[in-house]
Design an enzyme around this catalytic site. Structure first.
Site, PDB file in Angstrom:
ATOM      1  N   TYR A   1      52.064  35.851  43.015  1.00 44.65           N
ATOM      2  CA  TYR A   1      51.162  36.966  42.719  1.00 44.65           C
ATOM      3  C   TYR A   1      51.745  38.305  43.148  1.00 44.65           C
ATOM      4  O   TYR A   1      51.214  39.358  42.799  1.00 44.65           O
ATOM      5  CB  TYR A   1      49.802  36.738  43.370  1.00 44.65           C
ATOM      6  CG  TYR A   1      48.870  35.899  42.521  1.00 44.65           C
ATOM      7  CD1 TYR A   1      47.814  36.477  41.824  1.00 44.65           C
ATOM      8  CD2 TYR A   1      49.063  34.527  42.400  1.00 44.65           C
ATOM      9  CE1 TYR A   1      46.969  35.718  41.041  1.00 44.65           C
ATOM     10  CE2 TYR A   1      48.226  33.760  41.609  1.00 44.65           C
ATOM     11  CZ  TYR A   1      47.173  34.353  40.931  1.00 44.65           C
ATOM     12  OH  TYR A   1      46.346  33.594  40.148  1.00 44.65           O
TER      13      TYR A   1
ATOM     14  N   ASP B   1      28.759  41.541  38.887  1.00 47.48           N
ATOM     15  CA  ASP B   1      28.035  40.415  38.312  1.00 47.48           C
ATOM     16  C   ASP B   1      28.684  40.033  36.992  1.00 47.48           C
ATOM     17  O   ASP B   1      29.168  40.875  36.266  1.00 47.48           O
ATOM     18  CB  ASP B   1      26.571  40.794  38.070  1.00 47.48           C
ATOM     19  CG  ASP B   1      26.434  41.953  37.120  1.00 47.48           C
ATOM     20  OD1 ASP B   1      27.063  42.992  37.395  1.00 47.48           O
ATOM     21  OD2 ASP B   1      25.703  41.831  36.138  1.00 47.48           O
TER      22      ASP B   1
ATOM     23  N   GLU C   1      34.066  32.032  46.868  1.00 48.65           N
ATOM     24  CA  GLU C   1      33.152  32.716  45.967  1.00 48.65           C
ATOM     25  C   GLU C   1      31.758  32.090  46.012  1.00 48.65           C
ATOM     26  O   GLU C   1      30.746  32.798  45.902  1.00 48.65           O
ATOM     27  CB  GLU C   1      33.715  32.666  44.551  1.00 48.65           C
ATOM     28  CG  GLU C   1      32.994  33.539  43.560  1.00 48.65           C
ATOM     29  CD  GLU C   1      33.796  33.684  42.274  1.00 48.65           C
ATOM     30  OE1 GLU C   1      34.653  34.589  42.203  1.00 48.65           O
ATOM     31  OE2 GLU C   1      33.575  32.874  41.349  1.00 48.65           O
TER      32      GLU C   1
END
Length: 259
Positions: A68, A139, A206
């Site tokens: 990454y 969201d 999460e």
């Protein structure tokens, strides 16, 4: 989900008024009266003026582990163009390979601090490690019964089927330092309790984040503009994609092939 709104009640009222006017095609306030931020629901000039008077120190915590690190250059260059320009910003980059972190020319009062973390054999351990070491919600659009919450009662991240407000991703979130410490500590300790019981929440940290925010309501919620996947077409209600999730080969960049 940003908690950078001032605790000064006058500034809170002003910021709230700025958010709830301007668009009728999207919800601009949550059912607990927190602003839900979309393009066209606030005046960026006025908001910048409020925060520049406060002169905050802004910390951005980024995890770049394994392959990454290849995305750090693009991330930093775009952040220098668009993220809190002319504010004091420190990028804390958590990495297992400091030599792969590129040198980027930064603006005035903007710095990079590298923090070494251990490598991981599974991408799940990388994301869980974020809560252990420290972290950068929004969201997504699902109906409640389709939210990918942790539904197993055995997990500390469990959310009953009839509960839930939004689904918050663990990709971009922030707030006051003391509030972020509470959140990170909660998610880490809960994931450790799960590990002791030989269970891993369906979406790792999460899932714990979503349980925490269900019972500790955020003071501001970012719309889907603040994290949209490059894999998906942009719907009409998103006027500006502010943070883009890059298309990538997870099987190639993740340590255990994305499994």
């Amino acid at each position: 989900m940003l908690r950078q709104i001032s605790r000064n009640p006058i500034l809170v009222s002003l910021a709230f008024v700025l958010v709830i006017v301007g668009r009728t095609d999207v919800n601009s306030v949550t059912n607990w009266n927190a602003p839900l931020v979309w393009e066209g629901t606030f005046d960026p000039v006025v908001i910048d003026a409020i925060y520049k008077r406060m002169d905050p120190r802004i910390a951005v915590v980024v995890f770049a582990v394994g392959k990454y690190t290849r995305f750090v250059k693009g991330f930093l260059e775009s952040a220098e163009k668009y993220f809190f320009v002319d504010f004091r910003v420190t990028y804390y980059i958590f990495t297992d390979n400091e030599k792969d972190i590129p040198k980027i020319e930064l603006g005035k009062n903007r710095t990079i601090s590298l923090v070494t973390v251990p490598s991981a054999n599974r991408w799940q351990d990388v994301v869980l490690g974020r809560m252990k070491w420290a972290t950068i919600t929004i969201d997504k659009k699902f109906t409640r019964d389709r939210f990918p919450y942790e539904r197993r009662p055995e997990s500390k991240a469990y959310i009953p089927a009839d509960e839930g407000d939004y689904y918050y991703t663990a990709a971009v979130w922030g707030g006051y330092l003391e509030e972020m410490y509470k959140l990170v500590k909660y998610c880490y300790t809960q994931s450790e309790e799960d590990a002791k019981n030989n269970i891993e929440a369906v979406w790792q940290e999460e899932s714990h984040l979503n349980r925490y925010l269900l019972y500790n309501k955020p003071t501001k919620v970012l719309s889907s503009e603040y994290l949209w996947s490059d894999y998906d077409p942009v719907p009409e209600d998103i006027k500006v994609v502010r943070i883009s999730q890059l298309v990538k080969n997870y099987a190639e960049v993740r340590p255990n092939g994305g499994q």
